[in-house]
Design a protein around this motif. Structure first.
Motif, PDB file in Angstrom:
ATOM      1  N   ALA A 102      80.764 132.223 132.892  1.00  0.00           N
ATOM      2  CA  ALA A 102      80.653 133.318 131.934  1.00  0.00           C
ATOM      3  C   ALA A 102      81.963 133.602 131.201  1.00  0.00           C
ATOM      4  CB  ALA A 102      80.176 134.589 132.651  1.00  0.00           C
ATOM      5  N   TYR A 103      83.095 133.181 131.770  1.00  0.00           N
ATOM      6  CA  TYR A 103      84.395 133.463 131.161  1.00  0.00           C
ATOM      7  C   TYR A 103      85.004 132.246 130.459  1.00  0.00           C
ATOM      8  CZ  TYR A 103      84.284 137.772 133.825  1.00  0.00           C
ATOM      9  OH  TYR A 103      83.920 138.992 134.330  1.00  0.00           O
ATOM     10  N   LEU A 104      84.321 131.111 130.528  1.00  0.00           N
ATOM     11  CA  LEU A 104      84.922 129.869 130.055  1.00  0.00           C
ATOM     12  C   LEU A 104      85.195 129.881 128.549  1.00  0.00           C
ATOM     13  CD1 LEU A 104      85.933 127.118 130.902  1.00  0.00           C
ATOM     14  CD2 LEU A 104      83.621 126.217 130.582  1.00  0.00           C
ATOM     15  N   ARG A 105      84.260 130.392 127.756  1.00  0.00           N
ATOM     16  CA  ARG A 105      84.457 130.397 126.308  1.00  0.00           C
ATOM     17  C   ARG A 105      85.616 131.315 125.920  1.00  0.00           C
ATOM     18  NH1 ARG A 105      81.788 128.632 121.885  1.00  0.00           N
ATOM     19  NH2 ARG A 105      80.030 127.912 123.169  1.00  0.00           N
ATOM     20  N   LEU A 113      93.483 127.551 128.571  1.00  0.00           N
ATOM     21  CA  LEU A 113      93.172 126.507 129.531  1.00  0.00           C
ATOM     22  C   LEU A 113      93.593 125.144 128.994  1.00  0.00           C
ATOM     23  CD1 LEU A 113      89.600 127.690 130.634  1.00  0.00           C
ATOM     24  CD2 LEU A 113      91.824 128.273 131.640  1.00  0.00           C
ATOM     25  N   LEU A 114      94.034 124.303 129.895  1.00  0.00           N
ATOM     26  CA  LEU A 114      94.516 122.976 129.538  1.00  0.00           C
ATOM     27  C   LEU A 114      93.368 122.087 129.067  1.00  0.00           C
ATOM     28  CD1 LEU A 114      97.168 121.211 129.729  1.00  0.00           C
ATOM     29  CD2 LEU A 114      96.232 120.380 131.911  1.00  0.00           C
ATOM     30  N   ASP A 115      93.608 121.332 128.004  1.00  0.00           N
ATOM     31  CA  ASP A 115      92.672 120.294 127.578  1.00  0.00           C
ATOM     32  C   ASP A 115      92.740 119.171 128.610  1.00  0.00           C
ATOM     33  OD1 ASP A 115      91.231 118.273 126.414  1.00  0.00           O
ATOM     34  OD2 ASP A 115      92.370 118.215 124.539  1.00  0.00           O
ATOM     35  N   THR A 143      87.328 119.634 126.565  1.00  0.00           N
ATOM     36  CA  THR A 143      87.013 119.794 127.990  1.00  0.00           C
ATOM     37  C   THR A 143      88.076 120.676 128.637  1.00  0.00           C
ATOM     38  OG1 THR A 143      86.001 117.595 128.077  1.00  0.00           O
ATOM     39  CG2 THR A 143      86.633 118.602 130.171  1.00  0.00           C
ATOM     40  N   THR A 144      87.691 121.892 129.010  1.00  0.00           N
ATOM     41  CA  THR A 144      88.646 122.829 129.607  1.00  0.00           C
ATOM     42  C   THR A 144      88.341 123.150 131.069  1.00  0.00           C
ATOM     43  OG1 THR A 144      87.365 124.632 128.629  1.00  0.00           O
ATOM     44  CG2 THR A 144      89.319 123.916 127.429  1.00  0.00           C
ATOM     45  N   ALA A 145      87.255 122.604 131.599  1.00  0.00           N
ATOM     46  CA  ALA A 145      86.923 122.831 133.012  1.00  0.00           C
ATOM     47  C   ALA A 145      85.942 121.747 133.458  1.00  0.00           C
ATOM     48  CB  ALA A 145      86.324 124.212 133.214  1.00  0.00           C
TER      49      ALA A 145
END
Length: 429
Positions: A102-105, A113-115, A143-145
């Motif tokens: 839910a917090y990724l975007r 967040l690192l690519d 891709t961040t996760a």
């Protein structure tokens, strides 16, 4: 938990506006030496049990990389995200974080967040992941996760309750009309003490899979809704028809047994939800959990790729990490190694990586979940775009209005207007 998510999401946007960082990531260093002394911070949410698992996993990691020191901290879910908001504003996030979908975007769009793409294949192995699973952590093409575990939308049934009521079993994967007919047969056999299920139109995920059957998602990658008022009105209108037959448990009765669900309280024979809810249902049902079974939800259109794998949780690396290569090695170990799989089991969900899963000794319920996710492979489509900022509040509004429809306090037209008004407000923040 849902109330906590909504409360935190209300303040998250403001905090993260301060946190956006400039500049492009440099990518992995050619001079990285895994045997050079490095200290990493690892943060996760959970309890003492999960903390013990991480401690043991880190000890296994240090057998392979003795010079990489990992300092881990954990908090309950709401406090975990409150602390991340403070750290985000100061560009001081932990190197490696357990992450919630839910917090990724929010964090990705603010470039916190690192690519991970430059690290995939070299520092983080990807051969254990299905291609569609790797796409789960992609935001705007980056891709961040990566997912730790997966779950899918499913139908839980209580076969013991169905047998006791004297009704036939649900076949799984039928049409929605056939499912409604089956629920009616259970309710009739139950004589007013058992119902076939809960009104499925009260959950936004059931609306979502009906949209996906027709080639749509709830929202596109830019965050714009892909459905109309007319489509939502038709969906909620079908709920009114099913409730009118007495096949589903009355909303008033549901409120009486809350916080348990009708299924967990042993009052309904079926429940549509995420497949990782099984442990909670088993705990609620106690000795009556012997009949717990998993099957495919109803399908809107034959051959549709309406289902998808959703991450139970993910791992991400902070863009501010001074040691991205070492962080990537830690993420790889926590996601892919059989050693970590043996330590965690299914504590963090059914492992997304097949190499991680190979180390897990599955309990009977976890085996049912694995068998279920294998059985629906032909219905699995690409994961939808990462949830829009504020999705938790949108989902909760949908649920609340479904409840009001069940109580008869709003009409379908009023509910649709209220939902679109609330959704527009949230999306514009």
């Amino acid at each position: 938990m849902k109330r906590f998510k909504i409360a935190i999401a209300a303040v998250a946007s403001a905090a993260l506006l301060l946190a956006g960082c400039g500049g492009e990531p440099a990518g992995p260093s050619a001079d990285f030496d895994p045997n050079a002394p490095v200290t990493l911070d690892l943060a996760f949410w959970g309890n003492d049990t999960r903390a013990g698992f991480y401690k043991n996993a880190i000890a296994k990691f240090n057998e392979k990389y003795p010079k990489i020191t990992v300092n881990s901290t954990f908090l309950p879910f709401p406090e975990f995200w409150e602390k991340r908001q403070i750290e985000a504003a100061g560009h001081d996030l932990p190197d490696v974080m357990q992450f919630d979908y839910a917090y990724l975007r929010q964090y990705s769009q603010n470039r916190l967040l690192l690519d991970l793409k430059p690290y995939l294949g070299k520092y983080i192995k990807t051969d254990g992941f299905a291609e569609s699973t790797l796409g789960i952590g992609v935001v705007n093409g980056v891709t961040t996760a990566l997912p730790i575990g997966t779950n899918a939308w499913a139908m839980f049934t209580n076969t013991a309750l169905v047998t006791k009521a004297g009704a036939g079993a649900y076949a799984g994967g039928t049409s929605w009309d056939e499912y409604a007919t089956w629920m009616g047969s259970v309710a009739k056999a139950g004589g007013g003490s058992v119902w076939g299920g809960t009104d499925p139109t009260g959950r936004i995920q059931n609306f979502e899979i009906s949209l996906r059957a027709n080639g749509k998602n709830l929202f596109d990658d830019a965050g714009a809704p892909q459905f109309s008022k007319a489509e939502l009105a038709e969906f909620w209108g079908r709920g009114a028809q099913v409730r009118g037959t007495g096949a589903t448990i009355p909303t008033k009765r549901l409120l009486e047994v809350a916080p348990k669900s009708g299924f967990g309280a042993g009052l309904t024979a079926s429940e549509l939800t995420w497949d990782n809810f099984g442990a909670g249902y088993a705990g609620d049902l106690g000795a009556d959990a012997s009949g717990l079974a998993l099957t495919a939800p109803p399908v809107t259109k034959a051959g549709a790729k309406d289902l998808y794998l959703k991450p139970s949780m993910l791992h991400a690396i902070a863009a501010n990490s001074e040691h991205p290569e070492a962080s990537a090695l830690l993420v790889d170990f926590l996601l892919n190694s059989q050693e970590a799989g043996a330590v965690f089991g299914t504590n963090r969900g059914l492992p997304a990586s097949s190499t991680h899963l190979a180390g897990v000794k599955l309990d009977p319920l976890s085996q049912k979940i694995l068998d279920y996710e294998t059985s629906i492979k032909d219905r699995l489509g690409a994961a939808p775009p990462v949830p829009v900022v504020g999705y938790g509040s949108i989902e909760e509004k949908f649920r609340q209005l479904g409840e009001e429809l069940g109580l008869g306090t709003v009409t379908v037209e009023q509910a649709v207007d209220q939902f679109f008004s609330e959704m527009d407000t949230i999306l514009k923040k």
